[in-house]
Every structure is written in C-alpha cells, then in structure tokens.
Design a protein around this motif. Structure first.
Motif, PDB file in Angstrom:
ATOM      1  N   LEU A  97       0.985  -1.266   0.029  1.00 17.33           N
ATOM      2  CA  LEU A  97      -0.071   0.250   0.082  1.00 17.33           C
ATOM      3  C   LEU A  97       0.978   1.321  -0.126  1.00 17.33           C
ATOM      4  O   LEU A  97       1.974   1.361   0.605  1.00 17.33           O
ATOM      5  N   PRO A  98       0.437   2.225  -0.614  1.00 18.98           N
ATOM      6  CA  PRO A  98       1.222   3.455  -0.590  1.00 18.98           C
ATOM      7  C   PRO A  98       1.607   4.030   0.728  1.00 18.98           C
ATOM      8  O   PRO A  98       0.728   3.951   1.636  1.00 18.98           O
ATOM      9  N   ARG A  99       2.795   4.686   0.978  1.00 24.66           N
ATOM     10  CA  ARG A  99       3.168   5.281   2.170  1.00 24.66           C
ATOM     11  C   ARG A  99       3.571   6.580   1.876  1.00 24.66           C
ATOM     12  O   ARG A  99       3.877   6.857   0.615  1.00 24.66           O
ATOM     13  N   LEU A 100       3.553   7.687   2.866  1.00 25.42           N
ATOM     14  CA  LEU A 100       4.170   8.830   2.704  1.00 25.42           C
ATOM     15  C   LEU A 100       5.358   9.114   3.503  1.00 25.42           C
ATOM     16  O   LEU A 100       5.388   8.689   4.770  1.00 25.42           O
ATOM     17  N   ALA A 101       6.364   9.617   2.885  1.00 22.05           N
ATOM     18  CA  ALA A 101       7.571   9.887   3.559  1.00 22.05           C
ATOM     19  C   ALA A 101       7.345  10.946   4.563  1.00 22.05           C
ATOM     20  O   ALA A 101       7.099  12.075   4.336  1.00 22.05           O
ATOM     21  N   PRO A 102       7.596  10.784   6.082  1.00 23.12           N
ATOM     22  CA  PRO A 102       7.143  11.600   7.053  1.00 23.12           C
ATOM     23  C   PRO A 102       8.266  12.710   7.244  1.00 23.12           C
ATOM     24  O   PRO A 102       8.252  13.802   7.656  1.00 23.12           O
ATOM     25  N   GLN A 103       9.487  12.589   6.322  1.00 18.45           N
ATOM     26  CA  GLN A 103      10.555  13.651   6.214  1.00 18.45           C
ATOM     27  C   GLN A 103      11.368  13.205   5.178  1.00 18.45           C
ATOM     28  O   GLN A 103      11.288  12.164   4.627  1.00 18.45           O
ATOM     29  N   ASP A 104      12.174  14.075   4.697  1.00 18.05           N
ATOM     30  CA  ASP A 104      13.098  13.865   3.651  1.00 18.05           C
ATOM     31  C   ASP A 104      13.951  12.570   4.051  1.00 18.05           C
ATOM     32  O   ASP A 104      14.716  12.349   5.196  1.00 18.05           O
ATOM     33  N   LYS A 114       9.952  14.702   1.737  1.00 18.75           N
ATOM     34  CA  LYS A 114       9.045  14.736   2.592  1.00 18.75           C
ATOM     35  C   LYS A 114       7.443  14.339   1.980  1.00 18.75           C
ATOM     36  O   LYS A 114       7.436  15.324   0.790  1.00 18.75           O
ATOM     37  N   VAL A 115       6.848  14.051   2.287  1.00 19.16           N
ATOM     38  CA  VAL A 115       5.512  13.840   1.885  1.00 19.16           C
ATOM     39  C   VAL A 115       5.214  13.274   0.411  1.00 19.16           C
ATOM     40  O   VAL A 115       4.268  13.815  -0.258  1.00 19.16           O
ATOM     41  N   ARG A 116       6.273  12.324  -0.189  1.00 17.65           N
ATOM     42  CA  ARG A 116       6.302  11.984  -1.317  1.00 17.65           C
ATOM     43  C   ARG A 116       5.680  10.500  -1.039  1.00 17.65           C
ATOM     44  O   ARG A 116       5.947   9.781  -0.044  1.00 17.65           O
ATOM     45  N   CYS A 117       4.777  10.093  -1.878  1.00 19.35           N
ATOM     46  CA  CYS A 117       4.104   8.926  -1.935  1.00 19.35           C
ATOM     47  C   CYS A 117       5.164   7.843  -2.463  1.00 19.35           C
ATOM     48  O   CYS A 117       6.008   8.017  -3.428  1.00 19.35           O
TER      49      CYS A 117
END
Length: 127
Positions: A97-104, A114-117
């Motif tokens: 499942l897709p995740r979001l990067a919480p930070q760089d 950051k916030v990249r899928c």
C-alpha cells in the motif's frame, strides 16, 4: 444521472461513484480468486509429482462421492500446505500500500522528499 441524484443535490455519493466502487470491488475480488487458481494449476502442471500426491490425498480423504467441507481441511495437511505454498509463491500484490515519507529520506544516492508517495516492491522469489 440517477433519479435520486436529480432530486437531491446534496448527495455525497453519486450513482457513478457507486458503480465505479462496485466495479472495482468486483474486479479485485475476481483477480484475487482467479490468479491463485491460474498459477496453482500452472505450478501443478509443472510439478506432476506434487499433483499426484495432492490427488492421492483428496481421493483418500474424500473419495469420489462427496464434496469437501471445511472440516476436511485438517485431514488433508498436504493439500493445505500446497495451497499455502502457491499463495506464498505468487506475487498477487507485488506492491505494498502507498506510504508517505514523514521527512526527507536519504537512501544511497537518492533523496525521497517529505510527503512523497512511496510504493515498496516485494520480490518474494529472491527472498
């Protein structure tokens, strides 16, 4: 547009969305059933000695006169193991499942902003 939509403009879920959701659920359910069956049959064709053991166990437990039931599962450990191995072997969902990067995130020579899928790919055949 459905008659209900024409009469009630404050609907949060349109008929088109309902049809799309029902179609997605139907397709996803079909794929998760059809793929293991398809790959299972192909694998059993590739390994006829396993197919013979599966067939022998089914004949021994069920005979030719009745259908299997859930209670028969514990009486057929080899068939159960083959089914589970087929499910483990195929990559039904090769991506998580897709995740979001919480930070760089710095990974090797790459930067994931950051916030990249992010989608993780699983390759079970190399595990």
């Amino acid at each position: 547009m459905c008659l209900q939509e024409k009469m009630n403009t404050q609907l949060e879920f349109s008929c088109e969305e309902l049809l799309a959701t029902a179609s997605n659920l139907s397709a996803a359910g079909t794929e998760t059933t059809a793929s293991p069956l398809r790959y299972g049959l192909l694998l059993l064709m590739k390994y006829p000695e396993i197919l013979a053991k599966v067939h022998e166990e089914i004949d021994r437990v069920l005979g030719s006169s009745r259908r299997p039931s859930m209670q028969d599962r514990v009486k057929m450990p080899y068939v159960d193991a083959v089914v589970h191995e087929i499910q483990r072997y195929i990559s039904l969902l090769p991506f998580s499942l897709p995740r979001l990067a919480p930070q760089d995130i710095h990974f090797r020579d790459y930067v994931i902003p950051k916030v990249r899928c992010i989608y993780f790919h699983y390759d079970f055949h190399k595990a």
